[in-house]
Structures are given as C-alpha cells and as structure tokens.
Design an enzyme around this catalytic site. Structure first.
Site, PDB file in Angstrom:
ATOM      1  CG  ASP A 146      12.605  28.796 -30.239  1.00 55.00           C
ATOM      2  OD1 ASP A 146      12.855  27.585 -30.153  1.00 55.00           O
ATOM      3  OD2 ASP A 146      13.387  29.682 -29.839  1.00 55.00           O
ATOM      4  CB  ILE A 147      10.707  27.928 -25.341  1.00 53.07           C
ATOM      5  CG1 ILE A 147       9.712  26.777 -25.547  1.00 53.07           C
ATOM      6  CG2 ILE A 147      10.640  28.444 -23.912  1.00 53.07           C
ATOM      7  CD1 ILE A 147       9.996  25.569 -24.672  1.00 53.07           C
ATOM      8  CG  ASN A 154      17.231  23.568 -20.333  1.00 51.42           C
ATOM      9  OD1 ASN A 154      16.379  22.998 -19.663  1.00 51.42           O
ATOM     10  ND2 ASN A 154      17.273  23.487 -21.649  1.00 51.42           N
ATOM     11  CG  ASP A 163      13.845  17.040 -19.880  1.00 52.38           C
ATOM     12  OD1 ASP A 163      14.224  17.757 -20.831  1.00 52.38           O
ATOM     13  OD2 ASP A 163      14.534  16.116 -19.403  1.00 52.38           O
ATOM     14  CD  GLU A 189      14.869  25.630 -27.746  1.00 53.20           C
ATOM     15  OE1 GLU A 189      15.421  26.736 -27.770  1.00 53.20           O
ATOM     16  OE2 GLU A 189      15.492  24.555 -27.788  1.00 53.20           O
TER      17      GLU A 189
END
Length: 275
Positions: A146-147, A154, A163, A189
């Site tokens: 996971d980021i 964002n 993106d 994500e």
C-alpha cells in the site's frame, strides 16, 4: 477454342498465385522473427516457384491442347492456384482473429490504469496457486503493498499526478519482482504480489527490495517555483505465507493485510512479516 480455354485457365492460375502472395506477405508482417516466420517465407518462395512453373507450362504447351481431355491439367492448375489463394486468406484471417482474441483476453485481465493484472485475474490465479501449493507441498507467499499517505498526494498534487504514480508503481514492481511472480491490483492503491514456490524468508527479502526500489525512485514530478521537482513516495508491505497458521487463501490474504496495516502503524516505509 479448347486450346484458348486451356491457356486461359493456366494464365489465370498464374495470376491467382501472384495474388496469393498478398495475404502471405501481410501474415508474415504480423509474425515475430523466428522459425514460424521463416516457414512462411519458404511458402512464399514456393508460390513464386510454382508461378514460374505455370508460366513455363503455358509457354511450352501453348498449342498442345487439342481435345477435351487436354483440359485436365489446366483445370488442376487453376483449382490448385485457387486453393493456395484461399488458404492464404484463411490463414491471415485466422491470425488476425487470434491476435484480436488475445488482445481482448489481455484487456479483460489487466487493470487499465496501472497496467498490471486486475482483481478478477488475481482471485483466479490465487486459487490456482493455492491448489498447486497444497497438492505438491510447495511454499506460497504473498505481499500486500500500500502507498503511504497516498490521499495526501492526491489532495496536494491532484489526481492526475496520483494516476502517474500508480502507473509508475505498477511498472516498477513488475520490473523488480521475478518473472514467476504475479503482480495485481487488489483494490484502490493496494497491490498484491503472489510469489509461488517461495518460502517466507525469500518473500521478505523480495518485499524489502521492493520497498527500497520505490523509496529511491521518482515516479512523478511536481512544480515548485516554476521548476519540476521529483516526487518520491514510500510503501508499506505485509508478507504472509501459506503454512501452519493459514490453510487457505482467505486467511492468507487477511494475514498479509493485517501485517501491512501493522507496518503503517509502526511508522510506514517498512516490511512486516505475519506471525
């Protein structure tokens, strides 16, 4: 009259053979270099050879067709040329349809944004690897990725930049893992890596190599005072394996997910191994 008709059949046959080179040439252009392409080159050469043979027959037998039974060979020549043309076009259409079906199949299992496998393919492949591991007694590990702080990325830089990061992350992970590993978007994500025939220790080393690769990479840029600056992210990874604590993929995925969230609670940009 018979002689004229016979010569016309042979001449038309030679013309049809020349036409047959068109689909063969288009088919060759679609093939990758290799034995199959070379075989089609051989076929094209044979068509040219037979075309010369038709013309040679026509020259030497120009006045030799005097009775109806003399039409047998010209008719066979003509039908043979038609057969070659038909086979050429059918082969070309078959190749086009096969390529189209392969592209549609690839699209159906690929996430359009990240360019990696999608959740549908992930579930199917995970079930297959579970069955394979249990049947042959092989190790099976998964990585849940996971980021870190992706919502802030964002909110700060906009979804288009987010993106770009997702696409770049998908490419980076695919390039970093082994060819036998399966990389797929789990949701949002989150990315899962299925590592078949991989014990937990090897999977942990793979996870840390991924973590370092992402930390050192610049997956996007942002503008600061008119200048483009590299944008870096980090990831948290949970690692789990199919074994004594987990006998099916449901528990395996849950454990990897819990390990990943534990990595986030413990400071992010780290790898946590289940158990």
């Amino acid at each position: 009259m018979i002689n004229l008709f016979a010569n016309l059949l042979v001449g038309m046959g030679a013309g049809i053979l020349i036409l047959a080179l068109r689909p063969v040439r288009r088919l060759i252009a679609q093939l990758s270099p290799g034995p199959l392409r070379r075989h089609w080159y051989v076929l094209a050469t044979m068509i040219l050879f037979f075309t010369v043979g038709y013309l040679g027959y026509l020259a030497f037998q120009w006045h030799a067709h005097l009775a109806f039974h003399d039409l047998f060979a010209p008719i066979v020549f003509f039908l043979g040329a038609c057969f070659v043309l038909l086979v050429g076009y059918l082969s070309l259409e078959t190749a086009i349809d096969a390529r189209r079906m392969a592209a549609l199949e690839q699209e159906s299992i690929t996430d359009p944004l990240m360019g990696i496998y999608n959740r549908r393919y992930l579930d199917r492949r995970l079930a297959h690897e579970e069955h394979r591991a249990q049947r042959y007694g092989l190790p099976l590990s998964i990585l849940m990725i996971d980021i870190d702080h992706f919502k802030e990325v964002n909110d700060t830089y906009g979804h288009p930049v987010g993106d770009v990061i997702l696409r770049g992350l998908g490419e980076l992970i695919t390039d970093t893992v082994r060819s036998t590993d399966i990389v797929a978007r789990y949701g949002g994500e989150e990315i899962m890596v299925i590592a078949p025939s991989t014990p937990i220790g090897t999977a942990a080393r793979l996870a840390d190599r991924l973590r370092q690769a992402v930390e050192n990479a610049s997956l996007a840029t942002h503008v600061v005072e008119g200048n483009k600056k590299p944008l870096h992210i980090t990831i948290s990874i949970g690692v789990a394996h199919l074994g004594q604590n987990h006998h099916d993929t449901r528990g395996l995925v849950q454990s990897a997910d819990e390990a990943m969230y534990r990595a986030k609670r413990e400071g992010r940009n780290r790898v946590v191994i289940d158990g």
